[in-house]
Design a protein around this motif. Structure first.
Motif, PDB file in Angstrom:
ATOM      1  N   GLY A   1      11.476 -18.172  -1.349  1.00 43.83           N
ATOM      2  CA  GLY A   1      11.523 -17.190  -0.445  1.00 43.83           C
ATOM      3  C   GLY A   1      11.133 -15.579  -0.795  1.00 43.83           C
ATOM      4  O   GLY A   1      10.657 -14.789   0.147  1.00 43.83           O
ATOM      5  N   SER A   2      11.565 -15.361  -2.053  1.00 46.12           N
ATOM      6  CA  SER A   2      11.240 -13.971  -2.641  1.00 46.12           C
ATOM      7  C   SER A   2       9.877 -13.831  -3.098  1.00 46.12           C
ATOM      8  O   SER A   2       9.383 -12.620  -3.482  1.00 46.12           O
ATOM      9  N   ASP A   3       9.133 -14.771  -3.307  1.00 43.31           N
ATOM     10  CA  ASP A   3       7.688 -14.506  -3.770  1.00 43.31           C
ATOM     11  C   ASP A   3       6.874 -13.801  -2.987  1.00 43.31           C
ATOM     12  O   ASP A   3       6.025 -13.011  -3.488  1.00 43.31           O
ATOM     13  N   GLY A   4       6.830 -14.068  -1.665  1.00 40.94           N
ATOM     14  CA  GLY A   4       6.257 -13.302  -0.767  1.00 40.94           C
ATOM     15  C   GLY A   4       6.411 -11.878  -0.849  1.00 40.94           C
ATOM     16  O   GLY A   4       5.702 -11.108  -0.576  1.00 40.94           O
ATOM     17  N   SER A   5       7.682 -11.675  -0.790  1.00 42.17           N
ATOM     18  CA  SER A   5       8.078 -10.167  -0.802  1.00 42.17           C
ATOM     19  C   SER A   5       8.048  -9.358  -2.183  1.00 42.17           C
ATOM     20  O   SER A   5       7.563  -8.272  -2.091  1.00 42.17           O
ATOM     21  N   LEU A   6       7.857 -10.232  -3.086  1.00 41.11           N
ATOM     22  CA  LEU A   6       7.406  -9.721  -4.507  1.00 41.11           C
ATOM     23  C   LEU A   6       5.817  -9.230  -4.357  1.00 41.11           C
ATOM     24  O   LEU A   6       5.645  -8.198  -4.790  1.00 41.11           O
ATOM     25  N   GLN A   7       5.034 -10.287  -3.937  1.00 44.15           N
ATOM     26  CA  GLN A   7       3.554  -9.801  -3.742  1.00 44.15           C
ATOM     27  C   GLN A   7       3.383  -8.564  -2.672  1.00 44.15           C
ATOM     28  O   GLN A   7       2.720  -7.928  -2.858  1.00 44.15           O
ATOM     29  N   ASP A   8       4.319  -8.629  -1.626  1.00 41.27           N
ATOM     30  CA  ASP A   8       4.229  -7.522  -0.773  1.00 41.27           C
ATOM     31  C   ASP A   8       4.421  -5.901  -1.527  1.00 41.27           C
ATOM     32  O   ASP A   8       3.801  -5.010  -1.342  1.00 41.27           O
ATOM     33  N   ALA A   9       5.500  -6.028  -2.250  1.00 40.13           N
ATOM     34  CA  ALA A   9       5.787  -4.903  -2.920  1.00 40.13           C
ATOM     35  C   ALA A   9       4.775  -4.799  -4.025  1.00 40.13           C
ATOM     36  O   ALA A   9       4.449  -3.494  -3.989  1.00 40.13           O
TER      37      ALA A   9
ATOM     38  N   ALA B   1      -3.472   3.854  -5.400  1.00 38.66           N
ATOM     39  CA  ALA B   1      -4.851   4.111  -5.094  1.00 38.66           C
ATOM     40  C   ALA B   1      -4.905   5.445  -4.302  1.00 38.66           C
ATOM     41  O   ALA B   1      -5.548   5.900  -4.450  1.00 38.66           O
ATOM     42  N   ALA B   2      -3.971   5.368  -3.332  1.00 38.92           N
ATOM     43  CA  ALA B   2      -3.879   6.531  -2.503  1.00 38.92           C
ATOM     44  C   ALA B   2      -3.521   7.908  -3.193  1.00 38.92           C
ATOM     45  O   ALA B   2      -4.055   8.878  -2.888  1.00 38.92           O
ATOM     46  N   ARG B   3      -2.729   7.694  -4.118  1.00 40.51           N
ATOM     47  CA  ARG B   3      -2.433   9.039  -4.934  1.00 40.51           C
ATOM     48  C   ARG B   3      -3.441   9.332  -5.755  1.00 40.51           C
ATOM     49  O   ARG B   3      -3.800  10.560  -5.754  1.00 40.51           O
ATOM     50  N   LYS B   4      -4.098   8.297  -6.489  1.00 37.22           N
ATOM     51  CA  LYS B   4      -5.373   8.654  -7.407  1.00 37.22           C
ATOM     52  C   LYS B   4      -6.561   9.281  -6.463  1.00 37.22           C
ATOM     53  O   LYS B   4      -7.125  10.286  -6.725  1.00 37.22           O
ATOM     54  N   ARG B   5      -6.639   8.774  -4.999  1.00 37.23           N
ATOM     55  CA  ARG B   5      -7.641   9.394  -4.088  1.00 37.23           C
ATOM     56  C   ARG B   5      -7.268  10.831  -3.680  1.00 37.23           C
ATOM     57  O   ARG B   5      -8.269  11.711  -3.699  1.00 37.23           O
ATOM     58  N   ALA B   6      -6.236  11.072  -3.610  1.00 40.59           N
ATOM     59  CA  ALA B   6      -5.832  12.398  -3.005  1.00 40.59           C
ATOM     60  C   ALA B   6      -5.896  13.349  -4.353  1.00 40.59           C
ATOM     61  O   ALA B   6      -6.441  14.460  -4.141  1.00 40.59           O
ATOM     62  N   GLU B   7      -5.886  13.040  -5.443  1.00 40.92           N
ATOM     63  CA  GLU B   7      -5.923  13.954  -6.713  1.00 40.92           C
ATOM     64  C   GLU B   7      -7.284  13.849  -7.062  1.00 40.92           C
ATOM     65  O   GLU B   7      -7.867  15.074  -7.172  1.00 40.92           O
TER      66      GLU B   7
ATOM     67  N   ALA C   1       1.608  -5.218  -3.569  1.00 42.64           N
ATOM     68  CA  ALA C   1       0.430  -4.632  -3.076  1.00 42.64           C
ATOM     69  C   ALA C   1       0.632  -3.512  -2.635  1.00 42.64           C
ATOM     70  O   ALA C   1      -0.107  -2.522  -2.566  1.00 42.64           O
ATOM     71  N   ALA C   2       1.983  -3.058  -2.130  1.00 38.14           N
ATOM     72  CA  ALA C   2       2.352  -1.831  -1.562  1.00 38.14           C
ATOM     73  C   ALA C   2       2.321  -0.836  -2.650  1.00 38.14           C
ATOM     74  O   ALA C   2       1.726   0.166  -2.591  1.00 38.14           O
ATOM     75  N   THR C   3       2.663  -1.151  -3.958  1.00 36.30           N
ATOM     76  CA  THR C   3       2.657  -0.588  -5.198  1.00 36.30           C
ATOM     77  C   THR C   3       1.260  -0.013  -5.434  1.00 36.30           C
ATOM     78  O   THR C   3       1.051   1.315  -5.755  1.00 36.30           O
ATOM     79  N   GLU C   4       0.352  -0.981  -5.456  1.00 43.02           N
ATOM     80  CA  GLU C   4      -1.142  -0.856  -5.752  1.00 43.02           C
ATOM     81  C   GLU C   4      -1.822  -0.124  -4.710  1.00 43.02           C
ATOM     82  O   GLU C   4      -2.428   0.855  -5.135  1.00 43.02           O
ATOM     83  N   ALA C   5      -1.470  -0.104  -3.502  1.00 40.82           N
ATOM     84  CA  ALA C   5      -2.004   0.674  -2.494  1.00 40.82           C
ATOM     85  C   ALA C   5      -1.439   2.211  -2.572  1.00 40.82           C
ATOM     86  O   ALA C   5      -2.305   3.183  -2.512  1.00 40.82           O
TER      87      ALA C   5
END
Length: 70
Positions: free
Chosen positions: A19-27, A36-42, A29-33
């Motif tokens: 059950g936690s595999d999906g939430s781990l993948q979501d976490a 990426a947003a932080r790098k784009r802003a910089e 993906a959210a971390t990577e996003a």
């Protein structure tokens, strides 16, 4: 001659994280996003990348103001 084989009962899975595999993948993906947003802003702040329309409108809305042509 009768052959009988005994099949051992199935044991429960030892890894209970199904059950936690999906939430781990979501976490992840959210971390990577977020990264990426932080790098784009910089990069935008440093002037290393060209702004897209939305970013340009958010940072310099006067570019889209047509009232100066009236």
């Amino acid at each position: 001659m009768e052959l009988t084989t005994k099949v051992p009962p199935l044991s429960p899975p030892q890894n209970f994280s199904f059950g936690s595999d999906g939430s781990l993948q979501d976490a992840l993906a959210a971390t990577e996003a977020a990264e990426a947003a932080r790098k784009r802003a910089e990069d935008i702040e440093a002037g290393r990348v060209q702004l897209n329309g939305r970013e340009l409108f958010e940072r310099e809305p006067w570019v889209f103001d047509d009232s100066r042509f009236e």
